[in-house]
Design a protein around this motif. Structure first.
Motif, PDB file in Angstrom:
ATOM      1  N   HIS A 108       0.856  -1.167  -0.116  1.00 46.66           N
ATOM      2  CA  HIS A 108      -0.035   0.127  -0.054  1.00 46.66           C
ATOM      3  C   HIS A 108       0.819   1.300   0.119  1.00 46.66           C
ATOM      4  N   HIS A 109       2.334   1.091   0.274  1.00 48.18           N
ATOM      5  CA  HIS A 109       2.890   2.296   0.479  1.00 48.18           C
ATOM      6  C   HIS A 109       4.242   2.182  -0.675  1.00 48.18           C
ATOM      7  N   ARG A 110       4.301   2.954  -1.813  1.00 46.21           N
ATOM      8  CA  ARG A 110       5.180   2.996  -2.452  1.00 46.21           C
ATOM      9  C   ARG A 110       5.586   4.309  -2.928  1.00 46.21           C
ATOM     10  N   MET A 111       6.745   4.785  -2.693  1.00 50.25           N
ATOM     11  CA  MET A 111       7.185   6.269  -2.883  1.00 50.25           C
ATOM     12  C   MET A 111       8.195   6.579  -4.176  1.00 50.25           C
ATOM     13  N   ARG A 112       7.975   7.597  -4.606  1.00 48.67           N
ATOM     14  CA  ARG A 112       8.883   8.062  -5.850  1.00 48.67           C
ATOM     15  C   ARG A 112      10.042   8.756  -5.308  1.00 48.67           C
ATOM     16  N   GLY A 113      11.267   8.579  -5.657  1.00 49.59           N
ATOM     17  CA  GLY A 113      12.230   9.749  -5.214  1.00 49.59           C
ATOM     18  C   GLY A 113      13.516   9.329  -6.102  1.00 49.59           C
ATOM     19  N   ARG A 114      14.708  10.007  -5.535  1.00 48.86           N
ATOM     20  CA  ARG A 114      15.895   9.962  -6.122  1.00 48.86           C
ATOM     21  C   ARG A 114      17.134   9.649  -4.974  1.00 48.86           C
ATOM     22  N   VAL A 115      18.258   9.356  -5.610  1.00 44.64           N
ATOM     23  CA  VAL A 115      19.443   8.914  -5.033  1.00 44.64           C
ATOM     24  C   VAL A 115      19.983  10.331  -4.537  1.00 44.64           C
ATOM     25  N   VAL A 116      20.288  10.828  -3.335  1.00 46.98           N
ATOM     26  CA  VAL A 116      20.808  11.955  -3.142  1.00 46.98           C
ATOM     27  C   VAL A 116      22.226  11.955  -2.686  1.00 46.98           C
ATOM     28  N   ASP A 131       9.981  12.604  -3.769  1.00 51.17           N
ATOM     29  CA  ASP A 131       9.522  13.594  -4.444  1.00 51.17           C
ATOM     30  C   ASP A 131       8.492  14.363  -3.825  1.00 51.17           C
ATOM     31  N   GLU A 132       7.721  13.596  -2.770  1.00 50.18           N
ATOM     32  CA  GLU A 132       6.739  14.409  -1.954  1.00 50.18           C
ATOM     33  C   GLU A 132       6.890  14.120  -0.549  1.00 50.18           C
ATOM     34  N   THR A 133       6.672  15.079   0.224  1.00 54.15           N
ATOM     35  CA  THR A 133       6.687  14.815   1.625  1.00 54.15           C
ATOM     36  C   THR A 133       5.662  13.467   2.148  1.00 54.15           C
ATOM     37  N   VAL A 134       6.185  13.005   2.957  1.00 51.22           N
ATOM     38  CA  VAL A 134       5.292  11.430   3.453  1.00 51.22           C
ATOM     39  C   VAL A 134       4.792  11.766   4.677  1.00 51.22           C
ATOM     40  N   ASP A 135       3.571  11.393   4.874  1.00 43.73           N
ATOM     41  CA  ASP A 135       2.749  11.281   6.209  1.00 43.73           C
ATOM     42  C   ASP A 135       3.260  10.127   7.053  1.00 43.73           C
ATOM     43  N   LEU A 136       3.945  10.439   7.967  1.00 37.38           N
ATOM     44  CA  LEU A 136       4.675   9.290   8.446  1.00 37.38           C
ATOM     45  C   LEU A 136       3.269   8.514   9.490  1.00 37.38           C
ATOM     46  N   ARG A 137       2.408   9.298   9.920  1.00 36.21           N
ATOM     47  CA  ARG A 137       1.457   8.670  10.740  1.00 36.21           C
ATOM     48  C   ARG A 137       0.616   7.681   9.787  1.00 36.21           C
ATOM     49  N   GLU A 138       0.505   8.094   8.621  1.00 34.56           N
ATOM     50  CA  GLU A 138      -0.281   7.082   7.581  1.00 34.56           C
ATOM     51  C   GLU A 138       0.580   5.847   7.186  1.00 34.56           C
ATOM     52  N   LEU A 139       1.874   6.082   7.134  1.00 34.61           N
ATOM     53  CA  LEU A 139       2.948   4.837   6.912  1.00 34.61           C
ATOM     54  C   LEU A 139       2.893   4.038   8.073  1.00 34.61           C
TER      55      LEU A 139
END
Length: 238
Positions: free
Chosen positions: A95-103, A115-123
């Motif tokens: 149910h939780h798949r996030m898009r991002g990039r290696v920094v 790419d977007e701020t994640v709501d840790l409460r939901e995670l």
């Protein structure tokens, strides 16, 4: 609320595979991407760190979550570390798949900026399943040979995907549901489990005891090595 969830270890009850629980990872409300420090993670809690899946354009791989914030995550890879600025997805569960990039990278560690701020409460909340759909741990799609022992009978099968907690195989035996099984995958030790479902020639086997991240990492490393040797052999023939 978030602090309470973290302290309770996500729901207060440990489901199958304590290795999949988030309670031993470090969480932050910051939007900054976590970075390594000089302080080493205690070896005694390392097996309890959550496992996620990395999805790149040309491959999939497991990783272990070391630190996570609303803005990114620091992970430990199985060995392969993509270069900085590589885009990817990180899958914590179905149910939780996030898009991002290696920094940043410090093999075998690396930092991923979402790419977007994640709501840790939901995670962390892990809501009650609806309609029978549960949050499954990340699975790695692959094709390889294996054998499944049901009682005294051995079935030669093909693996379709694998996770810490189980494996999906192609098998021609619709009577297998509910039976205890011993699965032996190429280059991996025999694992005991039970067949939970069967559909259209495929069966899902839940392991009695989840595989450790170290086992998965070593197994994936062997598979990469074997694939490289096969490629080299074909190149010489050509």
């Amino acid at each position: 609320m978030l602090v309470g969830l973290i302290r309770r270890g996500i729901g207060g009850r440990r489901s199958y595979g304590s290795e999949l629980a988030f309670e031993s990872a470090t969480f932050s409300l910051s939007t900054q991407v976590p970075r390594p420090t000089d302080r080493r993670t205690e070896d005694r809690i390392a097996p309890d760190l959550p496992v996620a899946k990395l999805v790149l354009d040309d491959r999939e791989d497991f990783c272990r979550v070391r630190n996570i914030s609303a803005g990114g995550v620091m992970v430990e890879t199985t060995g392969y570390v993509p270069s900085v600025d590589t885009p990817l997805h990180i899958e914590f569960n179905s149910h939780h798949r996030m898009r991002g990039r290696v920094v940043w990278t410090r093999p075998p560690m690396m930092g991923i900026k979402f790419d977007e701020t994640v709501d840790l409460r939901e995670l962390l909340a892990r809501p009650t399943p609806r309609g029978g759909h549960i949050q499954r741990p990340p699975r790695l799609e692959m094709r390889c040979g294996a054998s499944v022992r049901l009682g005294k009978l051995y079935h030669k099968v093909e693996v379709r995907d694998i996770s810490q907690g189980g494996v999906k195989v192609r098998i021609n035996d619709w009577t297998c549901v509910g039976k205890p099984a011993v699965v032996t995958v190429e280059n991996l030790r025999p694992v005991k489990g039970i067949i939970r479902w069967y559909r259209e020639g495929h069966a899902g086997i839940i392991f009695d005891k989840p595989l450790s991240f170290q086992e998965l990492a070593e197994w994936l490393g062997k598979r990469v090595e074997v694939a490289s040797l096969k490629t080299g052999a074909w190149d010489k023939k050509g």
